[in-house]
Design an enzyme around this catalytic site. Sequence first.
Site, PDB file in Angstrom:
ATOM      1  N   ASP A  64       0.848  -1.186   0.000  1.00 13.91           N
ATOM      2  CA  ASP A  64       0.000   0.000   0.000  1.00 13.91           C
ATOM      3  C   ASP A  64       0.886   1.239   0.000  1.00 13.91           C
ATOM      4  OD1 ASP A  64       0.808  -0.081   2.698  1.00 13.91           O
ATOM      5  OD2 ASP A  64      -1.137   0.616   3.436  1.00 13.91           O
ATOM      6  N   TYR A  66       2.816   4.926   0.686  1.00 10.97           N
ATOM      7  CA  TYR A  66       3.355   5.651   1.837  1.00 10.97           C
ATOM      8  C   TYR A  66       2.219   6.441   2.479  1.00 10.97           C
ATOM      9  CZ  TYR A  66       7.897   4.739  -0.407  1.00 10.97           C
ATOM     10  OH  TYR A  66       9.003   4.153  -0.984  1.00 10.97           O
ATOM     11  N   PHE A  77       6.894   2.636  -4.206  1.00  9.34           N
ATOM     12  CA  PHE A  77       8.283   2.953  -3.858  1.00  9.34           C
ATOM     13  C   PHE A  77       8.701   4.373  -4.232  1.00  9.34           C
ATOM     14  CE2 PHE A  77       8.400  -1.734  -4.281  1.00  9.34           C
ATOM     15  CZ  PHE A  77       8.826  -2.054  -3.006  1.00  9.34           C
ATOM     16  N   HIS A 187      12.035  -8.220   0.902  1.00  8.34           N
ATOM     17  CA  HIS A 187      11.668  -6.821   0.692  1.00  8.34           C
ATOM     18  C   HIS A 187      12.896  -5.929   0.913  1.00  8.34           C
ATOM     19  CE1 HIS A 187       9.477  -3.012   1.263  1.00  8.34           C
ATOM     20  NE2 HIS A 187       8.500  -3.596   0.597  1.00  8.34           N
TER      21      HIS A 187
END
Length: 225
Positions: A64, A66, A77, A187
Amino acid sequence: METTYRDWNEFFISQRNEAYAKELHAFLDDEYARHTVFPPRHLLFNAFDMTPLDKVRVVMIGQDPYHEVNQAMGLCFSVPKGTPLPPSLMNIYKEIETDLNIKMDYSHGDLSCWARQGVLMLNAYLSVRQSDPLSHRHRGYDEFFKRVISLINSLNQPIVFLLWGSFAKSLKRYLNNPTHLILESVHPSPLAANRGGWFGQHHFSKANGFLNNHGEQPIDWRNSS
């Protein structure tokens, strides 16, 4: 997904009268009216707007957006220019530098240049309340995202899927097209990356090698443009 769509617009039109889409739309209307929600609503579909369906060459998946002010811009990102780099993005830059022996511009985190080259930077949940991660985890988004991934899976153009972290890896069950390449790792967040399994995976050079071998222009992973 058996139906073939010429572009994202055809796909969106086909979905808008589905029960899940109506429920999701009503949910978002209420959330944007009553709460501070990111990204701004006009950027909700920014990933699709910037990367046409027939131009998709790499799929980068986040969970999801920021959830703080001036961070979310509809590309996973990525953050707008003027916003400090999030730690995950900093680790992405570091891996690109060592993998491709190029220099990244750490002064900004705007990855629009990737999107314009065919990198679909897609969050599973396209929105979030301020300071409340995963607050928009909604079954309508789950259904929408499943259909989007299934559609991309059906395309016969060479595509690289970057599955970073357990959530992204869970989507592998929708990916069975032998035309595509799947690259998996932990991640890039410091919590995961510092334990090993992110640095030295060479996903960026592997993606470019795959595209080049299939007659496609490789991605310029520099963020200086």
